[in-house]
Design a protein around this motif. Structure first.
Motif, PDB file in Angstrom:
ATOM      1  N   SER A   5      61.673  27.888  79.368  1.00 55.27           N
ATOM      2  CA  SER A   5      63.052  27.403  79.282  1.00 55.27           C
ATOM      3  C   SER A   5      63.093  25.945  78.856  1.00 55.27           C
ATOM      4  O   SER A   5      63.977  25.547  78.086  1.00 55.27           O
ATOM      5  N   VAL A   6      62.151  25.150  79.321  1.00 51.25           N
ATOM      6  CA  VAL A   6      62.072  23.754  78.892  1.00 51.25           C
ATOM      7  C   VAL A   6      61.770  23.692  77.401  1.00 51.25           C
ATOM      8  O   VAL A   6      62.390  22.922  76.658  1.00 51.25           O
ATOM      9  N   THR A   7      60.865  24.523  76.944  1.00 50.50           N
ATOM     10  CA  THR A   7      60.510  24.563  75.523  1.00 50.50           C
ATOM     11  C   THR A   7      61.708  24.960  74.677  1.00 50.50           C
ATOM     12  O   THR A   7      61.997  24.325  73.656  1.00 50.50           O
ATOM     13  N   LEU A   8      62.425  25.984  75.096  1.00 43.94           N
ATOM     14  CA  LEU A   8      63.602  26.426  74.356  1.00 43.94           C
ATOM     15  C   LEU A   8      64.680  25.351  74.328  1.00 43.94           C
ATOM     16  O   LEU A   8      65.338  25.138  73.308  1.00 43.94           O
ATOM     17  N   ARG A   9      64.866  24.660  75.432  1.00 40.97           N
ATOM     18  CA  ARG A   9      65.880  23.615  75.478  1.00 40.97           C
ATOM     19  C   ARG A   9      65.532  22.488  74.506  1.00 40.97           C
ATOM     20  O   ARG A   9      66.397  21.989  73.786  1.00 40.97           O
ATOM     21  N   LEU A  10      64.274  22.084  74.478  1.00 37.78           N
ATOM     22  CA  LEU A  10      63.861  21.024  73.556  1.00 37.78           C
ATOM     23  C   LEU A  10      64.116  21.433  72.108  1.00 37.78           C
ATOM     24  O   LEU A  10      64.560  20.619  71.300  1.00 37.78           O
ATOM     25  N   ALA A  11      63.853  22.683  71.792  1.00 40.51           N
ATOM     26  CA  ALA A  11      64.099  23.169  70.438  1.00 40.51           C
ATOM     27  C   ALA A  11      65.599  23.244  70.156  1.00 40.51           C
ATOM     28  O   ALA A  11      66.049  22.906  69.062  1.00 40.51           O
ATOM     29  N   ALA A  12      66.380  23.627  71.150  1.00 47.39           N
ATOM     30  CA  ALA A  12      67.818  23.795  70.958  1.00 47.39           C
ATOM     31  C   ALA A  12      68.541  22.468  70.758  1.00 47.39           C
ATOM     32  O   ALA A  12      69.501  22.390  69.992  1.00 47.39           O
TER      33      ALA A  12
END
Length: 78
Positions: free
Chosen positions: A12-19
């Motif tokens: 979820s942290v990875t996805l947020r950074l990408a988003a």
């Protein structure tokens, strides 16, 4: 916390950074962001990012980029 929950949180942290990135984000920049956000090693961050781009996402990515000429894809990366 179980490793399963840890993985979910890391993802979820990875996805947020990408988003929240302004436009496409290069893999190395994403891994650097994961390293800082999660306070983990570069190797661990690489693993987290690789999990996000695993075989589960490959078919979707292939469909998204299907039919785009290679030179256009290369230009988009720049």
């Amino acid at each position: 916390m179980t490793s399963s929950h840890g993985t979910i949180f890391q993802q979820s942290v990875t996805l947020r950074l990408a988003a929240v990135a302004e436009g496409p984000v290069e893999r190395d920049r994403l891994a650097d962001g994961v390293t800082g956000a999660l306070k983990i090693t570069g190797a661990e961050a690489d693993s987290v990012v690789d999990e996000r781009t695993s075989t589960e996402t490959a078919p979707i990515t292939a469909r998204i980029y299907d039919g785009i000429p290679a030179e256009d894809l290369a230009a988009a990366v720049k």
